[in-house]
Write a protein that holds these residues in place. Structure first.
Motif, PDB file in Angstrom:
ATOM      1  N   ILE A   1       0.820  -1.194  -0.035  1.00  0.00           N
ATOM      2  CA  ILE A   1       0.108   0.049  -0.052  1.00  0.00           C
ATOM      3  C   ILE A   1       0.940   1.242  -0.116  1.00  0.00           C
ATOM      4  CG2 ILE A   1      -1.737   1.217   1.458  1.00  0.00           C
ATOM      5  CD1 ILE A   1      -2.727  -1.397   2.172  1.00  0.00           C
ATOM      6  N   SER A   2       2.136   1.142   0.900  1.00  0.00           N
ATOM      7  CA  SER A   2       2.858   2.428   0.831  1.00  0.00           C
ATOM      8  C   SER A   2       3.496   2.688  -0.478  1.00  0.00           C
ATOM      9  CB  SER A   2       3.939   2.259   1.990  1.00  0.00           C
ATOM     10  OG  SER A   2       4.813   1.271   1.892  1.00  0.00           O
ATOM     11  N   ARG A   3       3.748   1.655  -1.249  1.00  0.00           N
ATOM     12  CA  ARG A   3       4.566   1.820  -2.366  1.00  0.00           C
ATOM     13  C   ARG A   3       3.477   1.974  -3.706  1.00  0.00           C
ATOM     14  NH1 ARG A   3       8.846  -3.353  -2.054  1.00  0.00           N
ATOM     15  NH2 ARG A   3      10.374  -2.371  -0.255  1.00  0.00           N
ATOM     16  N   SER A   4       2.242   1.692  -3.566  1.00  0.00           N
ATOM     17  CA  SER A   4       1.325   1.845  -4.423  1.00  0.00           C
ATOM     18  C   SER A   4       1.163   3.330  -5.166  1.00  0.00           C
ATOM     19  CB  SER A   4       0.084   1.217  -4.164  1.00  0.00           C
ATOM     20  OG  SER A   4      -0.797   1.432  -5.190  1.00  0.00           O
ATOM     21  N   GLY A   5       1.157   3.651  -6.350  1.00  0.00           N
ATOM     22  CA  GLY A   5       0.894   5.068  -6.544  1.00  0.00           C
ATOM     23  C   GLY A   5      -0.622   5.271  -6.654  1.00  0.00           C
ATOM     24  N   GLU A   6      -1.435   4.222  -6.375  1.00  0.00           N
ATOM     25  CA  GLU A   6      -2.922   4.534  -6.640  1.00  0.00           C
ATOM     26  C   GLU A   6      -3.553   4.600  -5.196  1.00  0.00           C
ATOM     27  OE1 GLU A   6      -3.970   4.744  -9.307  1.00  0.00           O
ATOM     28  OE2 GLU A   6      -2.258   4.159 -10.631  1.00  0.00           O
ATOM     29  N   LEU A   7      -2.817   4.271  -4.242  1.00  0.00           N
ATOM     30  CA  LEU A   7      -3.705   4.177  -2.830  1.00  0.00           C
ATOM     31  C   LEU A   7      -3.093   5.167  -1.909  1.00  0.00           C
ATOM     32  CD1 LEU A   7      -4.035   0.732  -2.397  1.00  0.00           C
ATOM     33  CD2 LEU A   7      -5.866   1.840  -3.003  1.00  0.00           C
ATOM     34  N   GLU A   8      -3.910   6.012  -1.316  1.00  0.00           N
ATOM     35  CA  GLU A   8      -3.411   6.971  -0.191  1.00  0.00           C
ATOM     36  C   GLU A   8      -3.241   6.523   0.935  1.00  0.00           C
ATOM     37  OE1 GLU A   8      -2.522  10.082  -1.428  1.00  0.00           O
ATOM     38  OE2 GLU A   8      -3.521  10.149  -3.247  1.00  0.00           O
TER      39      GLU A   8
ATOM     40  N   ARG B   1       8.746 -10.409  -0.268  1.00  0.00           N
ATOM     41  CA  ARG B   1       8.001 -11.341  -0.929  1.00  0.00           C
ATOM     42  C   ARG B   1       6.354 -10.968  -1.238  1.00  0.00           C
ATOM     43  NH1 ARG B   1       6.371 -16.948  -0.869  1.00  0.00           N
ATOM     44  NH2 ARG B   1       6.862 -17.112   1.228  1.00  0.00           N
ATOM     45  N   PHE B   2       5.879 -10.944   0.151  1.00  0.00           N
ATOM     46  CA  PHE B   2       4.419 -10.813   0.244  1.00  0.00           C
ATOM     47  C   PHE B   2       4.132  -9.420  -0.614  1.00  0.00           C
ATOM     48  CE2 PHE B   2       4.279 -13.885   3.638  1.00  0.00           C
ATOM     49  CZ  PHE B   2       3.400 -14.871   3.204  1.00  0.00           C
ATOM     50  N   ALA B   3       4.764  -8.261  -0.413  1.00  0.00           N
ATOM     51  CA  ALA B   3       4.557  -6.841  -0.906  1.00  0.00           C
ATOM     52  C   ALA B   3       4.663  -7.170  -2.509  1.00  0.00           C
ATOM     53  CB  ALA B   3       5.504  -5.848  -0.401  1.00  0.00           C
ATOM     54  N   GLU B   4       5.611  -7.862  -2.871  1.00  0.00           N
ATOM     55  CA  GLU B   4       5.760  -7.890  -4.292  1.00  0.00           C
ATOM     56  C   GLU B   4       4.373  -8.905  -4.719  1.00  0.00           C
ATOM     57  OE1 GLU B   4       8.215  -7.124  -6.830  1.00  0.00           O
ATOM     58  OE2 GLU B   4       8.441  -5.647  -4.661  1.00  0.00           O
ATOM     59  N   TYR B   5       4.073  -9.445  -4.166  1.00  0.00           N
ATOM     60  CA  TYR B   5       2.843 -10.284  -4.663  1.00  0.00           C
ATOM     61  C   TYR B   5       1.780  -9.453  -4.508  1.00  0.00           C
ATOM     62  CZ  TYR B   5      -1.720 -12.834  -4.374  1.00  0.00           C
ATOM     63  OH  TYR B   5      -2.936 -13.187  -4.804  1.00  0.00           O
ATOM     64  N   PHE B   6       1.290  -8.633  -3.697  1.00  0.00           N
ATOM     65  CA  PHE B   6       0.291  -7.810  -3.674  1.00  0.00           C
ATOM     66  C   PHE B   6       0.434  -6.628  -4.961  1.00  0.00           C
ATOM     67  CE2 PHE B   6      -0.585  -9.167   0.735  1.00  0.00           C
ATOM     68  CZ  PHE B   6      -1.847  -9.635   0.483  1.00  0.00           C
ATOM     69  N   LEU B   7       1.721  -6.176  -5.290  1.00  0.00           N
ATOM     70  CA  LEU B   7       2.108  -5.268  -6.278  1.00  0.00           C
ATOM     71  C   LEU B   7       2.077  -5.856  -7.852  1.00  0.00           C
ATOM     72  CD1 LEU B   7       4.616  -3.186  -4.503  1.00  0.00           C
ATOM     73  CD2 LEU B   7       2.272  -2.452  -5.072  1.00  0.00           C
ATOM     74  N   ARG B   8       2.152  -7.019  -8.053  1.00  0.00           N
ATOM     75  CA  ARG B   8       2.486  -7.624  -9.127  1.00  0.00           C
ATOM     76  C   ARG B   8       1.511  -8.569  -9.651  1.00  0.00           C
ATOM     77  NH1 ARG B   8       7.544  -5.671 -11.013  1.00  0.00           N
ATOM     78  NH2 ARG B   8       8.772  -4.970  -9.443  1.00  0.00           N
ATOM     79  N   GLU B   9       0.815  -9.416  -8.677  1.00  0.00           N
ATOM     80  CA  GLU B   9       0.021 -10.419  -9.058  1.00  0.00           C
ATOM     81  C   GLU B   9      -1.515 -10.193  -8.386  1.00  0.00           C
ATOM     82  OE1 GLU B   9       1.626 -14.381  -8.306  1.00  0.00           O
ATOM     83  OE2 GLU B   9       3.395 -13.608  -8.065  1.00  0.00           O
ATOM     84  N   PHE B  10      -1.527  -9.070  -7.777  1.00  0.00           N
ATOM     85  CA  PHE B  10      -2.937  -8.920  -7.031  1.00  0.00           C
ATOM     86  C   PHE B  10      -3.271  -7.464  -7.528  1.00  0.00           C
ATOM     87  CE2 PHE B  10      -5.555  -7.523  -3.516  1.00  0.00           C
ATOM     88  CZ  PHE B  10      -6.457  -8.655  -3.269  1.00  0.00           C
ATOM     89  N   ASP B  11      -4.682  -7.333  -8.166  1.00  0.00           N
ATOM     90  CA  ASP B  11      -5.162  -6.270  -8.379  1.00  0.00           C
ATOM     91  C   ASP B  11      -5.652  -5.456  -7.093  1.00  0.00           C
ATOM     92  OD1 ASP B  11      -6.350  -3.983  -9.623  1.00  0.00           O
ATOM     93  OD2 ASP B  11      -7.442  -5.074 -11.159  1.00  0.00           O
TER      94      ASP B  11
ATOM     95  N   PHE C   1     -11.041  -1.051  -3.637  1.00  0.00           N
ATOM     96  CA  PHE C   1     -12.209  -0.368  -3.759  1.00  0.00           C
ATOM     97  C   PHE C   1     -13.586  -1.037  -4.376  1.00  0.00           C
ATOM     98  CE2 PHE C   1      -8.744   2.982  -3.358  1.00  0.00           C
ATOM     99  CZ  PHE C   1      -8.994   3.603  -2.346  1.00  0.00           C
ATOM    100  N   THR C   2     -13.669  -2.123  -4.538  1.00  0.00           N
ATOM    101  CA  THR C   2     -14.871  -2.602  -5.042  1.00  0.00           C
ATOM    102  C   THR C   2     -15.889  -3.003  -3.973  1.00  0.00           C
ATOM    103  OG1 THR C   2     -13.515  -3.821  -6.987  1.00  0.00           O
ATOM    104  CG2 THR C   2     -15.614  -4.698  -6.308  1.00  0.00           C
ATOM    105  N   ARG C   3     -17.007  -2.781  -3.990  1.00  0.00           N
ATOM    106  CA  ARG C   3     -17.917  -2.889  -3.279  1.00  0.00           C
ATOM    107  C   ARG C   3     -17.945  -4.127  -2.647  1.00  0.00           C
ATOM    108  NH1 ARG C   3     -23.899  -0.092  -3.323  1.00  0.00           N
ATOM    109  NH2 ARG C   3     -24.519  -0.655  -1.378  1.00  0.00           N
TER     110      ARG C   3
END
Length: 350
Positions: A23-30, A117-127, A133-135
């Motif tokens: 989340i901290s590395r994502s450019g899409e999430l505040e 490893r988990f951070a990379e998973y969430f950034l590269r393999e998980f939308d 933000f999906t309901r």
């Protein structure tokens, strides 16, 4: 609940911290996005990460009320735990005021390989952004379609679709109460608006029938079908009565009754088969403990269930949500639908 094993606690801490780092590395999430999701969705994020990185055997989990669920204390897997992890990885500390403004302490943070490893998973393999933000009700429906065990997939999908329909119904009742034409029934209102009358009753009845069918075809769930049906009869009757009412007659007590039905459906009626499903699907280092605990809890729940169900039935009658004999569809109207359900059952049972 027995305590988490040391390995379980370490694995959960790593995956939660990995998510926070992503989340901290994502450019899409505040930064405030950490608190803008639900615990149920967080559980599914963690489950997917563990399953997709071959770490699922490290923790105790089962399929339960809302699907895949780790057997952990609330403090171990919560939005608060994710927020604390986010503070650690970003070097932020929450100020004591109610607005929770953050103070940047600029501390150094070097993730261990497992967290990375988990951070990379969430950034590269998980939308991450879309999932975040999906309901919730739509996210869960997609989750069940993709992740539920094959023998339980149709059941979980039907259960969630009915839950979504109840949510929709309550939103529509609120809207109709706020702005409705005089002397018009809900069925007539369907002609010129999005509000559903008999169509919503039929939708509820179809989904209830699908749940009945899935439970009847499962030898472990079949003994619980009569308990579930005792509730679903009340639910269907309430929607049938609603479809015959004048819109202007909808009362606050009837809205509250539908809210009670929605809660009872998921946390009382569906909870019974959920216990049986959990005992069947429990896996991990403390699986036997989880099975024993839920075997004890299902018996206690069944003892309390009948009294709660009778109270619900009386409340529905007091709210005028019991249809008259003439309100029920005639047999000839339902015959094609009944024949279709019987054919499906016989085909699947072969």
């Amino acid at each position: 609940m027995t305590e988490l094993t040391a390995n379980e606690r370490e694995t959960l801490n790593n995956v939660i911290e990995g998510l926070a780092l992503a989340i901290s590395r994502s450019g899409e999430l505040e930064s405030d996005a950490v608190t803008k999701t639900s615990k149920t969705k967080l559980e599914k994020f963690i489950f997917q990460a563990l399953a997709d990185t071959d770490e699922l055997d490290s923790i105790t989990y089962s399929w339960y009320i809302a699907g895949a669920k780790t057997d952990t204390p609330n403090s171990e897997l919560s939005i608060g735990a994710l927020e604390n992890a986010f503070n650690r990885v970003t070097g932020q500390t929450a100020s004591p005021d109610v607005q929770k403004e953050f103070v940047d302490s600029r501390s150094d943070y070097n993730p261990i390989p497992e967290v990375e490893r988990f951070a990379e998973y969430f950034l590269r393999e998980f939308d991450l952004e879309d999932s975040w933000f999906t309901r919730g009700e739509m996210y869960l429906l997609d989750f069940y379609k993709e992740r539920a065990p094959e023998d339980l997939r149709d059941l979980y999908v039907a259960v969630q679709e009915l839950r979504n329909t109840l949510n929709y119904a309550i939103r529509e009742i609120r809207r109709v109460k706020t702005d409705s034409p005089n002397e018009m029934t809900l069925s007539q209102f369907q002609v010129s608006s999005e509000v559903k009358g008999p169509d919503l009753y039929e939708e509820v009845a179809d989904l209830v029938s699908e749940i009945h069918l899935q439970m009847a075809m499962d030898e472990q769930l079949k003994p619980l079908l009569s308990d579930f049906k005792a509730f679903s009869d009340i639910l269907e009757d309430a929607f049938l009565a609603l479809s015959q009412m004048n819109v202007e007659r909808l009362s606050d007590s009837q809205l509250q009754m539908f809210q009670s039905l929605r809660r009872f459906y998921f946390y009382e009626a569906w909870k019974l088969p959920s216990y049986a499903i959990s005992m069947r699907t429990a896996s991990g280092p403390r699986a036997e403990d989880l099975k024993v605990r839920h075997a004890q809890e299902i018996e206690q729940h069944r003892e309390e269930y009948k009294d709660k169900l009778e109270a619900l039935r009386q409340d529905a009658a007091s709210s005028a949500l019991v249809p008259t004999a003439t309100d029920y569809p005639c047999l000839s109207e339902d015959t094609p639908h009944i024949e279709s359900l019987v054919e499906r059952y016989l085909t699947t049972a072969k």
